[in-house]
Design a protein around this motif. Structure first.
Motif, PDB file in Angstrom:
ATOM      1  N   HIS A 578       0.942  -1.024   0.094  1.00 15.61           N
ATOM      2  CA  HIS A 578      -0.076  -0.077  -0.156  1.00 15.61           C
ATOM      3  C   HIS A 578       0.951   1.316   0.084  1.00 15.61           C
ATOM      4  O   HIS A 578       1.959   1.321   0.725  1.00 15.61           O
ATOM      5  CB  HIS A 578      -0.865   0.027   1.232  1.00 15.61           C
ATOM      6  CG  HIS A 578      -2.258  -0.708   0.992  1.00 15.61           C
ATOM      7  ND1 HIS A 578      -3.076  -1.155   2.194  1.00 15.61           N
ATOM      8  CD2 HIS A 578      -2.714  -1.388  -0.027  1.00 15.61           C
ATOM      9  CE1 HIS A 578      -3.935  -1.923   1.650  1.00 15.61           C
ATOM     10  NE2 HIS A 578      -3.782  -2.063   0.130  1.00 15.61           N
ATOM     11  N   SER A 652      -9.108  -6.609   3.728  1.00 11.86           N
ATOM     12  CA  SER A 652      -8.125  -6.115   3.028  1.00 11.86           C
ATOM     13  C   SER A 652      -7.000  -7.169   2.874  1.00 11.86           C
ATOM     14  O   SER A 652      -6.448  -7.332   3.791  1.00 11.86           O
ATOM     15  CB  SER A 652      -7.656  -4.843   3.430  1.00 11.86           C
ATOM     16  OG  SER A 652      -6.326  -4.353   2.749  1.00 11.86           O
ATOM     17  N   ASN A 655      -3.551  -5.913   3.594  1.00 11.33           N
ATOM     18  CA  ASN A 655      -3.098  -5.589   5.145  1.00 11.33           C
ATOM     19  C   ASN A 655      -2.688  -6.900   5.732  1.00 11.33           C
ATOM     20  O   ASN A 655      -1.895  -6.776   6.681  1.00 11.33           O
ATOM     21  CB  ASN A 655      -4.279  -4.824   5.534  1.00 11.33           C
ATOM     22  CG  ASN A 655      -4.336  -3.415   5.235  1.00 11.33           C
ATOM     23  OD1 ASN A 655      -3.499  -3.070   4.444  1.00 11.33           O
ATOM     24  ND2 ASN A 655      -5.320  -2.724   5.439  1.00 11.33           N
ATOM     25  N   SER A 658       0.381  -8.681   5.572  1.00  9.15           N
ATOM     26  CA  SER A 658       1.703  -7.701   5.947  1.00  9.15           C
ATOM     27  C   SER A 658       2.845  -8.539   6.271  1.00  9.15           C
ATOM     28  O   SER A 658       2.480  -9.552   6.950  1.00  9.15           O
ATOM     29  CB  SER A 658       1.235  -6.726   6.915  1.00  9.15           C
ATOM     30  OG  SER A 658       0.416  -5.655   6.438  1.00  9.15           O
ATOM     31  N   ASP A 675       0.124  -3.554   8.718  1.00  9.17           N
ATOM     32  CA  ASP A 675      -1.420  -3.146   8.984  1.00  9.17           C
ATOM     33  C   ASP A 675      -2.236  -4.429   8.986  1.00  9.17           C
ATOM     34  O   ASP A 675      -3.151  -4.319   8.558  1.00  9.17           O
ATOM     35  CB  ASP A 675      -1.741  -2.696   7.412  1.00  9.17           C
ATOM     36  CG  ASP A 675      -1.301  -1.066   7.412  1.00  9.17           C
ATOM     37  OD1 ASP A 675      -0.792  -0.650   8.759  1.00  9.17           O
ATOM     38  OD2 ASP A 675      -1.550  -0.323   6.748  1.00  9.17           O
ATOM     39  N   GLU A 677      -4.980  -6.713  10.166  1.00  3.24           N
ATOM     40  CA  GLU A 677      -6.227  -6.428  10.834  1.00  3.24           C
ATOM     41  C   GLU A 677      -6.804  -7.577  11.362  1.00  3.24           C
ATOM     42  O   GLU A 677      -6.012  -8.474  12.047  1.00  3.24           O
ATOM     43  CB  GLU A 677      -7.233  -6.009   9.676  1.00  3.24           C
ATOM     44  CG  GLU A 677      -6.780  -4.776   9.026  1.00  3.24           C
ATOM     45  CD  GLU A 677      -7.806  -4.190   8.080  1.00  3.24           C
ATOM     46  OE1 GLU A 677      -8.716  -5.198   7.561  1.00  3.24           O
ATOM     47  OE2 GLU A 677      -7.496  -3.258   7.610  1.00  3.24           O
ATOM     48  N   HIS A 700      -1.837  -1.349  12.000  1.00  2.00           N
ATOM     49  CA  HIS A 700      -2.803  -0.390  10.833  1.00  2.00           C
ATOM     50  C   HIS A 700      -3.036   1.003  11.508  1.00  2.00           C
ATOM     51  O   HIS A 700      -4.172   1.291  11.504  1.00  2.00           O
ATOM     52  CB  HIS A 700      -4.128  -1.203  10.670  1.00  2.00           C
ATOM     53  CG  HIS A 700      -4.643  -0.571   9.493  1.00  2.00           C
ATOM     54  ND1 HIS A 700      -6.003  -0.800   9.393  1.00  2.00           N
ATOM     55  CD2 HIS A 700      -4.484   0.090   8.544  1.00  2.00           C
ATOM     56  CE1 HIS A 700      -6.680  -0.252   8.101  1.00  2.00           C
ATOM     57  NE2 HIS A 700      -5.684   0.433   7.816  1.00  2.00           N
TER      58      HIS A 700
END
Length: 771
Positions: A578, A652, A655, A658, A675, A677, A700
């Protein structure tokens, strides 16, 4: 003819000003800004209070009370108009849809052309007017101002003025603006109808200019459209950052400077053709309209266009020196036409620069002229100085940082600024009619533009070129008060020498801080750089460093690494692709040796991956494998994630996939989480990895997508949150921060503390913050 107009004023003569219009404009602006942060009821109360002040003020003809009544009159206008717009914004039916994040079909008319977001270039954004939203068989119709957020190359093919339909989700927008909702696209757009004639003309000019500059090498090819019509989409991101750092950004945003040059050139041609006053005014008006159509309704463009129009009317009426009433009228007209402008930083900076020009630049030029300086040279020095003084309080209030090299760089840029802007605008105009001639004009514009590029790049390399300062309203007001006091003291002859001596001493005293950095402190464990809405962390690695993520822009991470005296990077870890974690890669790679890059598969984040691929060159890129260990001196890194079988179908995937690392720096444990989640955190919990650490990089940016058990398992003594001031995502969420604080962690955020460095000496942690 009266005596006043028979005399030809000196170039720097300070005009006589009527304060009534500026006071009304101030009242309109203040009331509009208050109304945007309120609701219909508060707007009506403000309007009522202003009406009462106007009624009381009728008893006084002069003095403070009369001035207050004049401001209140503007407040009545601003509050009344803004309240009407706020009533539309706060429509109960639309509010219910946004609160429920309703899926449906939206019908929009684009107000601006879709372009990559400044903060997250992988996202496409545009302002639009939503005329209808259909969901569950029901249709909601209105005229709401919305922010469109999408992704995909097909969006960049659309132009301003295009009517489209699209599948979308409605979400709540941030307060303080007229934006009623955020429209998140869930599919490609379907154009409806054709563009209007003005929008077709604008699209044609931009397209032909983009074709014309293909004959010019980069980075000049990307700079010319920015200089001509404010189109920075082709501009190199690192060069754009350098323009911001050196205070040259006003050249790539269509503003009053552009309009004055273009309209002046048009009037000169009209005069050479022996056109009368009406003919010259008509030619100037056509030039203004053309710039507004092609450049789009940006805040600086609208302010400058209205002010230029008022100047033309003043010329037609035989009052060429009505600059201050013209600026006040511009503010009045623009804010009443669109109260949302009152809350836009670009509009405020544009007006502040004009105020500095009118109040200070010409006044400061007079003593230089009396000492024999040519007027043009005197103004070339005082204009950038005056505008920098005027905008500094706003820059500090916004937390944008202050450029220490802006004045000298702008003085040197003045050598080519006028011709390069005129040539760039000429290239756009000529290319629209005849492309080969446009290519020649673009090649001519490229010659002086190289001087601007050289200034921006070398100016940005000067240590301390851009000083990051903590933002906030009170800091902005305090800096305004200090600058106002200095200006007043400089007007006093007896105090002038002393004040100048103090300023020179202060400037000399800051040189060591700008030129010399002390590097990391003793016992250094980790530094979280302040890169805005993004992540960039640095750990020691023997005679080098490990960098984890690089933030959204090159300049910020480059400055942070300079402060740490990091010349070699043993390992550059990109947690995912990202843009808020990868777009600053140029600031890391430039003038530093990078041994290797560690990253996950790119997944959906192709934009960031392609950017990294371009900048990495021959640097090897390693794929993160769980269980793999890297050792650099007293620092040991163990890869915890992503899992061998990547997660899919999550909110995502980039994310949650990561790269997660557990670092041990001379006995101090650090958990770096990218990030990740909910699904990514649960995967780490289920992996059996040791998650308890001394320092946690909060996943995140502290968003609400956190698993409580994961935060409790980490149980850090210090928690670090990389987050941008006033970001549009609402980061960090107070819930996860509360969980960490309840567990005994000290939480530090870059939006409040700036750069954060954690050191350990013995059994004690020391946390040093920039602010």
């Amino acid at each position: 003819m009266s005596y006043e107009f028979a005399l030809r004023p000196a170039p720097s003569e300070v005009v006589r000003r009527d304060w009534r219009l500026p006071l009304v404009a101030a009242g309109v602006w203040a009331a509009a800004l208050a109304g945007l942060y309120g609701n219909v009821v508060s707007g009506l109360l403000v309007a009522g209070g202003c009406v009462a002040l106007v009624a009381l003020g009728r008893k006084w003809k002069r003095g403070f009370a009369a001035a207050l009544a004049t401001v209140a009159f503007g407040g009545v206008l601003g509050a009344a108009v803004t309240t009407v717009h706020v009533a539309v914004r706060d429509h109960a039916g639309l509010a219910a849809l946004t609160e429920a994040e309703t899926h449906g079909e939206a019908e929009l008319v684009l107000h601006t052309a879709p372009k990559p977001s400044n903060r997250r270039p992988e996202l496409i954004t545009a302002t639009a007017r939503m005329h209808a939203f259909r969901a569950d068989g029901a249709a909601f119709e209105g005229h709401w101002q919305v922010l469109l957020v999408a992704s995909g190359d097909e969006w960049t093919e659309l132009d301003a003025g295009q009517r489209i339909t699209l599948p979308a989700v409605l979400r709540e927008a941030d307060g303080g603006r007229l934006t009623a909702a955020i429209v998140s696209a869930r599919g490609p757009p379907e154009p409806v109808g054709t563009l209007s004639m003005p929008n077709r003309i604008a699209a044609h000019v931009r397209e032909r200019l983009a074709t014309a500059v293909e004959a010019v090498p980069q980075p000049e090819a990307g700079l010319i459209p920015a200089l001509a019509v404010g189109d920075t989409s082709m501009m190199d991101p690192e060069l754009a950052a350098d323009f911001r750092a050196t205070g040259l950004v006003h050249l790539v945003v269509v503003s009053g400077y552009h309009l004055s040059l273009v309209v002046g050139a048009v009037l000169a041609v009209a005069s050479a053709c022996r056109a009368g006053p009406r003919g010259r005014v008509l030619a100037g008006a056509v030039a203004i309209a053309a710039i507004v159509v092609v450049a789009g309704p940006q805040p600086s463009v609208l302010r400058a266009a209205v002010m230029a129009g008022m100047t033309l009317l003043a010329l037609a009426a035989g009052r060429p020196r009505a600059a201050m009433p013209g600026l006040a009228t511009a503010v009045l007209v623009v804010v009443l036409a669109d109260p949302d402008m009152a809350a836009q930083a670009g509009f405020a900076l544009s007006v502040a620069a004009c105020v500095g020009l009118l109040f200070l630049a010409f006044r400061w030029a007079r003593p230089l002229e009396h000492r024999g300086w040519p007027p043009a040279v005197a103004l070339a020095v005082t204009i950038p100085l005056a505008t920098q003084v005027a905008v500094t309080p706003l820059l500090i209030g916004l937390g944008s940082g202050v450029s220490l090299v802006s004045v000298p760089v702008n003085v040197l840029a003045a050598l080519v600024a006028a011709p390069v802007v005129v040539l760039s605008v000429g290239a756009a105009a000529v290319a629209a009619v005849w492309l080969p001639a446009g290519e020649v004009a673009a090649q001519l514009a490229a010659i002086p533009s190289r001087w601007l590029i050289w200034l921006a790049r070398n100016g940005a390399e000067i240590p301390g070129a851009l000083v990051p300062l903590p933002g906030g309203v009170w800091r902005g007001l305090g800096s305004a008060a200090v600058l106002a006091l200095l200006i007043v003291l400089l007007q006093i002859r007896r105090a002038r020498v002393m004040v100048l001596a103090v300023l020179v001493a202060a400037g000399v005293g800051t040189l060591p801080a700008c030129l010399l950095t002390g590097g990391p402190p003793s016992g250094w464990v980790i530094t979280m750089c302040d890169v805005g809405q993004g992540d960039a962390l640095v750990l020691p690695a023997g005679d080098a460093v490990v960098v984890v993520d690089v933030g959204p822009e090159p300049a910020a991470v480059d400055a942070c690494l300079d402060e740490l005296e990091a010349d070699r990077i043993a390992l550059l870890v990109l947690s995912h692709f990202h843009i808020d974690h990868t777009a600053g890669i140029g600031g890391v790679m430039e003038s530093r040796e990078v041994d290797a890059i560690l990253a996950p598969p790119p997944g959906e984040a192709r934009y960031g991956y392609e950017l990294v691929e371009e900048k990495a060159g021959a640097v090897p890129v390693l794929e993160a494998v769980p269980g793999e260990v890297f050792e650099f001196g007293a620092t040991r890194l163990e890869v915890l994630g992503p899992p061998t079988e990547l997660l899919s179908g999550t909110r995502s995937d980039p994310n949650n996939n990561s790269v997660a690392l557990r670092a041990n720096v001379a006995g101090t444990s650090v958990l770096l989480t990218g990030d990740v989640e909910l699904e990514g955190q649960r995967a780490l919990l289920g992996s059996g990895a040791a998650l308890g650490v001394d320092v946690l990089k909060v996943p995140h940016h502290g968003s609400s997508f956190q698993v409580r058990e994961f935060l409790e398992a980490a149980d850090p003594a210090v928690a670090l949150v990389g987050v941008g001031r006033g970001n549009e995502y609402g980061h960090p969420d107070p819930g996860p921060l509360g969980v960490l604080a309840d567990g005994g962690a000290l939480v530090f955020r870059t939006d409040e503390s700036g750069r954060i460095t954690v050191a350990r000496n013995g059994d004690e942690f020391e946390v040093m913050t920039e602010n």
